[in-house]
Design a protein around this motif. Structure first.
Motif, short mmCIF file in Angstrom:
data_model
loop_
_atom_site.label_atom_id
_atom_site.label_comp_id
_atom_site.label_asym_id
_atom_site.label_seq_id
_atom_site.Cartn_x
_atom_site.Cartn_y
_atom_site.Cartn_z
N ASP A 66 8.21 128.27 -42.95
CA ASP A 66 7.69 129.70 -43.75
C ASP A 66 7.63 130.71 -42.69
OD1 ASP A 66 7.57 128.30 -46.23
OD2 ASP A 66 5.44 128.02 -46.11
N LEU A 67 7.30 130.52 -41.64
CA LEU A 67 7.08 131.51 -40.68
C LEU A 67 8.55 132.29 -39.99
CD1 LEU A 67 4.89 132.93 -39.15
CD2 LEU A 67 5.04 131.38 -37.22
N LYS A 70 10.36 135.90 -40.46
CA LYS A 70 9.15 137.11 -40.91
C LYS A 70 8.65 137.33 -39.63
CE LYS A 70 8.19 134.21 -45.37
NZ LYS A 70 7.13 133.45 -45.98
N THR A 73 2.67 138.03 -37.61
CA THR A 73 1.45 138.65 -37.15
C THR A 73 0.38 137.85 -37.86
OG1 THR A 73 1.65 139.48 -39.78
CG2 THR A 73 2.85 140.88 -37.87
N SER A 76 0.45 137.11 -41.67
CA SER A 76 1.70 136.45 -41.93
C SER A 76 1.04 134.88 -41.66
CB SER A 76 2.81 136.65 -41.38
OG SER A 76 2.92 136.34 -40.15
N ILE A 80 0.53 132.20 -44.76
CA ILE A 80 1.28 130.92 -44.58
C ILE A 80 0.29 129.41 -44.71
CG2 ILE A 80 2.92 129.30 -43.61
CD1 ILE A 80 4.42 132.00 -42.85
#
Length: 428
Positions: A66-67, A70, A73, A76, A80
């Motif tokens: 998922d990271l 992207k 930060t 984020s 997630i």
């Protein structure tokens, strides 16, 4: 470090490393069963370790997946992490509380007049929750693993449903899954060999080292524990396919790297069980005595229909008053009755003890289908009587339904009748 040298990227290295270093609970469960360690303290400890390793690796993979692509930060990362936490929480809530507590599956058994009702609900729940997990990057295999853990006791009392689910899995899904893995392989060349051997050595070596370390914590024989936590299976391969086919703007792994890791995992999957068996004690098997062999032979020659025909049939229609069904059990000294539908096909089991705590009003007003019902244990009329004894032990129900070729009830067998038959055979 080895993954970084192979894949030349920190994200790819961490993703590949989490897959290479993980273990698989499914193959280990079968290995423990084959070696007779399933119910031992050592077997339970090794299985617990592997489940924790597998779940941790999948959560790490889902987080990295998922990271990827992207901006990294704090916001984020927190978002997630919250997604994954909610996914795990939803699976735990559904599997541990929503299914067993309100007895959803038991209600399905009583209201859906089909023997495959519970099986269909289980397959649907696994697929739906697995799809929900996939949406947030969580592997569907681990979602199914959670459900299996939470519903273990339910399946223990319903061996027929458990057997159907296992047959469906290993006979249909598993062959298709492993056939699909080969579609992404590159042509095997000399360049692929050293990469594969590196993955094999690093994967097996790191797992063995981890197993040695954990053996002191769990009190398991070091080598057996080391090879036990090294077992590989389908979940790591599923994560590999996910990493290869990811459409997230970042290439997590290419076809060459996929092939090297998959082949390395396959080598570990072949070697770890063999090494584990070398450290497994020999389980002695007691040969049955002459009397037991004679008893077994006579029970094998006796069919379920022959036993049922010598006994009164204890059954209840699904729409008849509950009090009448309970009274019939009392009158025939039976701890339960087979519940049949309008076509005289077994759909459930009414257990007498479940009616004892009911009020007089409930007994007078409720129909059989409105009472707590258990799964019907059904055997064909030509089933050996020896199998009935095993079913009583596995299922825990007090009565078994015997059906003809059309699935209609031809008789019932109570647990005590099988015991009487055994005692009579022994006396003879």
């Amino acid at each position: 470090l080895a993954a970084y040298l192979l894949f030349h990227g920190y994200l790819q290295a961490i993703v590949a490393g989490s897959i290479i270093g993980m273990s698989s609970a499914g193959p280990l469960a079968r290995l423990l069963m084959d070696t007779g360690l399933t119910r031992s303290d050592e077997g339970s400890a090794i299985f617990t370790e592997v489940v924790l390793i597998e779940i941790s690796a999948v959560i790490l993979f889902a987080f990295l997946y998922d990271l990827a692509g992207k901006p990294i930060t704090p916001l984020s990362i927190a978002f997630i992490a919250a997604q994954l936490t909610l996914t795990v929480a939803a699976t735990v809530l559904f599997g541990r509380y929503l299914l067993p507590k309100p007895k959803i599956l038991e209600k399905v058994e009583s209201h859906i007049q089909a023997r495959e009702g519970v099986f269909a609900v289980m397959v649907a729940a696994i697929l739906i929750l697995g799809f929900a997990g996939q949406i947030v990057g969580f592997n569907s295999a681990i979602v199914a693993l959670f459900l299996g853990i939470f519903l273990r006791r339910f399946f223990e009392s319903r061996p027929v449903v458990s057997e159907k689910l296992q047959a469906f899995t290993y006979g249909f899904f598993e062959p298709l899954f492993f056939a699909g893995l080969g579609l992404y392989f590159v042509r095997i060349t000399l360049q692929l060999v050293p990469a594969t051997l590196t993955v094999f050595a690093v994967g097996l070596g790191s797992s063995v080292l981890l197993g040695f370390t954990l053996s002191k914590l769990y009190g398991v024989e070091p080598l057996r524990n080391a090879f036990g936590v090294s077992v590989k299976g389908g979940v790591d391969s599923a994560l590999l396919v996910t990493a290869l086919t990811a459409s997230i703007g970042v290439k997590l792994i290419n076809h060459f790297e996929y092939s090297a890791v998959a082949l390395g995992i396959a080598l570990i999957a072949l070697s770890a069980p063999l090494l584990f068996r070398l450290r497994t004690p020999i389980i002695s098997v007691k040969r049955p005595s002459g009397e037991k062999r004679i008893l077994r032979k006579q029970l094998e020659n006796l069919s379920a229909k022959e036993v049922a025909q010598t006994l009164p049939t204890v059954s209840a229609r699904i729409d008849e008053p509950l009090r009448e069904a309970a009274r019939r059990c009392w009158d025939q000294d039976a701890r339960g009755a087979v519940v049949v539908d309008q076509d005289n096909r077994p759909v459930a089991t009414l257990i007498l003890r479940d009616t004892i705590s009911m009020s007089e009003t409930e007994l007078d007003t409720l129909k059989v289908y409105e009472a707590p019902l258990a799964q019907a244990v059904i055997v064909p009329e030509h089933e050996p009587a020896l199998r009935l004894a095993a079913l009583f032990r596995e299922s825990g129900v007090p009565i078994i339904a015997v059906v003809d070729s059309e699935g209609k009830l031809v008789g019932t067998v109570l647990e005590r009748e099988i015991l009487r038959r055994i005692l009579k055979t022994i006396e003879e």
